[in-house]
Design a protein around this motif. Structure first.
Motif, mmCIF file in Angstrom:
data_model
loop_
_atom_site.group_PDB
_atom_site.id
_atom_site.type_symbol
_atom_site.label_atom_id
_atom_site.label_comp_id
_atom_site.label_asym_id
_atom_site.label_seq_id
_atom_site.Cartn_x
_atom_site.Cartn_y
_atom_site.Cartn_z
ATOM 1 N N TYR A 79 72.789 84.444 11.346
ATOM 2 C CA TYR A 79 74.109 84.502 11.957
ATOM 3 C C TYR A 79 75.187 84.590 10.883
ATOM 4 O O TYR A 79 75.006 84.124 9.756
ATOM 5 N N LEU A 80 76.299 85.147 11.276
ATOM 6 C CA LEU A 80 77.490 85.102 10.445
ATOM 7 C C LEU A 80 78.658 84.715 11.339
ATOM 8 O O LEU A 80 79.102 85.519 12.168
ATOM 9 N N GLN A 81 79.095 83.475 11.209
ATOM 10 C CA GLN A 81 80.264 82.996 11.936
ATOM 11 C C GLN A 81 81.497 83.372 11.141
ATOM 12 O O GLN A 81 81.613 82.981 9.978
ATOM 13 N N MET A 82 82.396 84.115 11.754
ATOM 14 C CA MET A 82 83.593 84.588 11.072
ATOM 15 C C MET A 82 84.825 84.028 11.774
ATOM 16 O O MET A 82 85.063 84.324 12.951
ATOM 17 N N ASN A 83 85.574 83.219 11.058
ATOM 18 C CA ASN A 83 86.787 82.603 11.587
ATOM 19 C C ASN A 83 88.000 83.101 10.803
ATOM 20 O O ASN A 83 87.863 83.638 9.706
ATOM 21 N N SER A 84 89.167 82.891 11.377
ATOM 22 C CA SER A 84 90.426 83.280 10.719
ATOM 23 C C SER A 84 90.346 84.718 10.211
ATOM 24 O O SER A 84 90.702 85.018 9.066
ATOM 25 N N LEU A 85 89.915 85.586 11.068
ATOM 26 C CA LEU A 85 89.715 86.974 10.664
ATOM 27 C C LEU A 85 91.023 87.646 10.289
ATOM 28 O O LEU A 85 92.085 87.354 10.873
ATOM 29 N N LYS A 86 90.919 88.559 9.324
ATOM 30 C CA LYS A 86 92.066 89.293 8.820
ATOM 31 C C LYS A 86 91.825 90.799 8.987
ATOM 32 O O LYS A 86 90.670 91.225 9.033
ATOM 33 N N PRO A 87 92.876 91.583 9.047
ATOM 34 C CA PRO A 87 92.688 93.038 9.169
ATOM 35 C C PRO A 87 91.803 93.609 8.060
ATOM 36 O O PRO A 87 91.048 94.558 8.304
ATOM 37 N N GLU A 88 91.857 93.030 6.883
ATOM 38 C CA GLU A 88 91.044 93.531 5.773
ATOM 39 C C GLU A 88 89.561 93.217 5.936
ATOM 40 O O GLU A 88 88.737 93.679 5.141
ATOM 41 N N ASP A 89 89.199 92.442 6.951
ATOM 42 C CA ASP A 89 87.783 92.201 7.255
ATOM 43 C C ASP A 89 87.192 93.336 8.103
ATOM 44 O O ASP A 89 85.986 93.351 8.360
ATOM 45 N N THR A 90 88.031 94.243 8.541
ATOM 46 C CA THR A 90 87.561 95.360 9.354
ATOM 47 C C THR A 90 86.552 96.209 8.592
ATOM 48 O O THR A 90 86.824 96.666 7.474
ATOM 49 N N ALA A 91 85.386 96.397 9.177
ATOM 50 C CA ALA A 91 84.313 97.151 8.525
ATOM 51 C C ALA A 91 83.111 97.201 9.458
ATOM 52 O O ALA A 91 83.071 96.508 10.485
ATOM 53 N N VAL A 92 82.145 97.992 9.072
ATOM 54 C CA VAL A 92 80.824 97.911 9.695
ATOM 55 C C VAL A 92 80.040 96.865 8.917
ATOM 56 O O VAL A 92 79.959 96.931 7.685
#
Length: 124
Positions: A79-92
């Motif tokens: 799993y990868l829990q991703m919190n406080s996401l930012k626009p720069e996290d956009t990707a495949v």
């Protein structure tokens, strides 16, 4: 080992997503696992990895404190829990499996098996 990633989607900045990667194969628990990502026009980059036992984890600096990698060997899933996401996290986002010990935790060349990728889009 065959990997199948899921859980991507569209989320607003500050939101959360949890990616899952299920694997086939009886040797899943012996592999180190990693998550990588690739944005349009950019090279694939390391995000996080976890040792075969789950006892060691590694993150790229920009996601430390926001992302958490974990694994459940009984379910053959990482799993990868991703919190406080930012626009720069956009990707495949891609999950990957590599033999223990890995040559280099953050190098894609250390991993032998790859999932198909799941799109994560963070809007501002």
């Amino acid at each position: 080992v065959q990997l199948q990633a899921s859980g991507g989607g569209l989320v607003q900045a500050g939101g959360s997503l949890r990616l899952s990667c299920s694997a086939s194969g009886r040797t899943f628990s012996t592999y180190a696992l990693g998550w990588f990502r690739q944005a349009p026009g950019k090279e694939r980059e390391f995000v996080a990895s976890i040792s075969w036992s789950g006892g060691s984890t590694y993150y790229r600096d920009s996601v430390k404190g926001r992302f958490a990698i974990s694994r459940d060997n009984a379910k053959n899933t990482v799993y990868l829990q991703m919190n406080s996401l930012k626009p720069e996290d956009t990707a495949v986002y891609y999950c990957a499996a590599g033999p223990t010990p890995l040559g280099s935790t953050s190098s894609p060349r250390s991993y032998d098996y790859w999932g198909q990728g799941t799109q994560v889009t963070v809007s501002s």
